[in-house]
Write a protein that holds these residues in place. Structure first.
Motif, PDB file in Angstrom:
ATOM      1  N   THR A  62     -13.199   9.991  -7.091  1.00 13.53           N
ATOM      2  CA  THR A  62     -14.390  10.774  -6.734  1.00 13.53           C
ATOM      3  C   THR A  62     -15.670  10.109  -7.227  1.00 13.53           C
ATOM      4  OG1 THR A  62     -14.038  12.084  -8.747  1.00 13.53           O
ATOM      5  CG2 THR A  62     -13.152  12.967  -6.679  1.00 13.53           C
ATOM      6  N   SER A  63     -15.545   9.258  -8.262  1.00 15.48           N
ATOM      7  CA  SER A  63     -16.721   8.550  -8.780  1.00 15.48           C
ATOM      8  C   SER A  63     -16.985   7.240  -8.034  1.00 15.48           C
ATOM      9  CB  SER A  63     -16.544   8.268 -10.274  1.00 15.48           C
ATOM     10  OG  SER A  63     -15.412   7.449 -10.508  1.00 15.48           O
ATOM     11  N   GLY A  64     -16.095   6.899  -7.086  1.00 15.86           N
ATOM     12  CA  GLY A  64     -16.293   5.683  -6.292  1.00 15.86           C
ATOM     13  C   GLY A  64     -15.538   4.472  -6.781  1.00 15.86           C
ATOM     14  N   ASP A  65     -14.793   4.602  -7.887  1.00 18.08           N
ATOM     15  CA  ASP A  65     -14.017   3.475  -8.397  1.00 18.08           C
ATOM     16  C   ASP A  65     -12.840   3.194  -7.471  1.00 18.08           C
ATOM     17  OD1 ASP A  65     -15.657   3.220 -10.625  1.00 18.08           O
ATOM     18  OD2 ASP A  65     -14.499   4.691 -11.770  1.00 18.08           O
ATOM     19  N   GLU A  66     -12.589   1.916  -7.213  1.00 21.48           N
ATOM     20  CA  GLU A  66     -11.531   1.507  -6.298  1.00 21.48           C
ATOM     21  C   GLU A  66     -10.269   1.126  -7.058  1.00 21.48           C
ATOM     22  OE1 GLU A  66     -10.994  -2.417  -3.716  1.00 21.48           O
ATOM     23  OE2 GLU A  66     -12.537  -1.107  -2.855  1.00 21.48           O
ATOM     24  N   LYS A  67      -9.127   1.504  -6.510  1.00 14.10           N
ATOM     25  CA  LYS A  67      -7.833   1.143  -7.073  1.00 14.10           C
ATOM     26  C   LYS A  67      -6.991   0.493  -5.983  1.00 14.10           C
ATOM     27  CE  LYS A  67      -4.026   1.030  -9.507  1.00 14.10           C
ATOM     28  NZ  LYS A  67      -3.850   0.018 -10.559  1.00 14.10           N
ATOM     29  N   VAL A  68      -6.648  -0.791  -6.163  1.00 12.42           N
ATOM     30  CA  VAL A  68      -5.802  -1.496  -5.204  1.00 12.42           C
ATOM     31  C   VAL A  68      -4.347  -1.102  -5.445  1.00 12.42           C
ATOM     32  CG1 VAL A  68      -5.001  -3.739  -4.389  1.00 12.42           C
ATOM     33  CG2 VAL A  68      -7.404  -3.427  -5.012  1.00 12.42           C
ATOM     34  N   LEU A  69      -3.694  -0.602  -4.404  1.00  8.05           N
ATOM     35  CA  LEU A  69      -2.307  -0.163  -4.518  1.00  8.05           C
ATOM     36  C   LEU A  69      -1.333  -1.277  -4.163  1.00  8.05           C
ATOM     37  CD1 LEU A  69      -2.616   3.357  -2.849  1.00  8.05           C
ATOM     38  CD2 LEU A  69      -2.728   2.789  -5.285  1.00  8.05           C
ATOM     39  N   SER A  70      -1.671  -2.055  -3.143  1.00  8.81           N
ATOM     40  CA  SER A  70      -0.788  -3.156  -2.749  1.00  8.81           C
ATOM     41  C   SER A  70      -1.549  -4.155  -1.895  1.00  8.81           C
ATOM     42  CB  SER A  70       0.431  -2.635  -1.982  1.00  8.81           C
ATOM     43  OG  SER A  70       0.034  -1.965  -0.800  1.00  8.81           O
ATOM     44  N   LEU A  71      -0.976  -5.356  -1.815  1.00  3.52           N
ATOM     45  CA  LEU A  71      -1.531  -6.428  -1.003  1.00  3.52           C
ATOM     46  C   LEU A  71      -0.458  -6.868  -0.025  1.00  3.52           C
ATOM     47  CD1 LEU A  71      -3.175  -8.341  -3.941  1.00  3.52           C
ATOM     48  CD2 LEU A  71      -4.404  -7.152  -2.149  1.00  3.52           C
ATOM     49  N   LEU A  72      -0.811  -6.955   1.248  1.00  2.00           N
ATOM     50  CA  LEU A  72       0.161  -7.255   2.284  1.00  2.00           C
ATOM     51  C   LEU A  72      -0.132  -8.601   2.921  1.00  2.00           C
ATOM     52  CD1 LEU A  72       0.202  -3.767   4.061  1.00  2.00           C
ATOM     53  CD2 LEU A  72       1.555  -4.516   2.099  1.00  2.00           C
ATOM     54  N   GLN A  73       0.936  -9.325   3.249  1.00  2.00           N
ATOM     55  CA  GLN A  73       0.837 -10.610   3.908  1.00  2.00           C
ATOM     56  C   GLN A  73       1.532 -10.535   5.258  1.00  2.00           C
ATOM     57  OE1 GLN A  73      -1.552 -12.226   2.414  1.00  2.00           O
ATOM     58  NE2 GLN A  73      -0.524 -14.042   1.627  1.00  2.00           N
ATOM     59  N   SER A  74       1.494 -11.638   6.004  1.00  5.76           N
ATOM     60  CA  SER A  74       2.082 -11.658   7.342  1.00  5.76           C
ATOM     61  C   SER A  74       3.559 -11.264   7.291  1.00  5.76           C
ATOM     62  CB  SER A  74       1.927 -13.041   7.974  1.00  5.76           C
ATOM     63  OG  SER A  74       2.532 -14.032   7.171  1.00  5.76           O
ATOM     64  N   GLY A  75       3.978 -10.499   8.288  1.00  2.18           N
ATOM     65  CA  GLY A  75       5.356 -10.034   8.354  1.00  2.18           C
ATOM     66  C   GLY A  75       5.551  -8.642   7.805  1.00  2.18           C
TER      67      GLY A  75
END
Length: 220
Positions: A62-75
């Motif tokens: 709610t404060s605008g902070d970002e949290k990366v959950l996962s990173l995806l590549q081809s496939g």
């Protein structure tokens, strides 16, 4: 196009006729780096399969902070959750570099699941893996120190997206310090200290678009 589909994990056990069926309902689209494909709480209207490029899945507080959950590549594929349960998107998706995707509409996606058990089974396995990853992440945030969390996330990226030559694993991914800090759940200052230590010991080296992990030094 058929050769690209054969490289997608979701479709690895399908025959040519089944792959052609997918081609008949999928739209191939190109997106530039930084494109937001959908946002958290959007209505889910499509399923995505990444053919080329990289995607980050993330949420914002709610404060605008970002949290990366996962990173995806081809496939890899994404966007199925809200299509399955009918609820809004649980996270946002954005391209990290110029990317090529297959897009399947929600109605066609449901019909595909009814037709192809192998695809349904793979999607179920993906969802189970993500749940296990979430449980492990909660454990790490609760019980594991920041240095170990950073190293675990680098190793995780290496295992999923890296290419190995001898003891060196190269992860070709345009991931910045902010995103790595979000994945590990540490402050940027803590991240910098850990990375500096790993670089000093030549365990980890960085270039603009790649990371290299030295397994011999890591295990030494």
């Amino acid at each position: 196009m058929l050769e690209l589909l054969k490289k997608v994990q979701l479709f690895e056990n399908l025959n040519v006729e089944q792959l052609q069926r997918i081609m008949s309902i999928a739209r191939k689209q190109w997106f530039t780096a930084g494109t937001v494909l959908f946002q958290e709480k959007d209505f889910g209207a499509a399923f995505y399969i990444l053919l080329k490029g990289s995607i980050k899945i993330y949420t914002r507080s709610t404060s605008g902070d970002e949290k990366v959950l996962s990173l995806l590549q081809s496939g890899e594929s994404f966007g199925e959750l809200s299509l399955l349960d009918g609820r809004p998107r649980s996270a946002s998706a954005q391209t990290l570099e110029d990317s090529t995707l297959l897009v399947i509409s929600g109605n066609d996606f449901h019909e595909l699941l009814r037709e192809q058990f192998e695809i349904t089974r793979h999607i179920m396995a993906q969802l189970c893996r993500r749940l296990r990853d979430t449980n492990q992440h909660v454990y790490d945030l609760t019980f594991v120190d920041s240095r170990t969390r950073v190293l675990k996330n680098v190793i995780l990226l290496a295992n999923r997206h890296g290419s190995r030559a001898g003891n060196i694993i190269t992860i070709k991914m345009p991931l910045n310090y902010d995103e790595l800090a979000q994945m590990a759940g540490v402050a940027k200052q803590e991240l910098s200290q850990v990375l500096r230590d790993l670089e000093d010991r030549h365990i980890l080296t960085f270039s603009p678009n790649a990371y290299k992990l030295d397994l011999a030094r890591l295990n030494g």
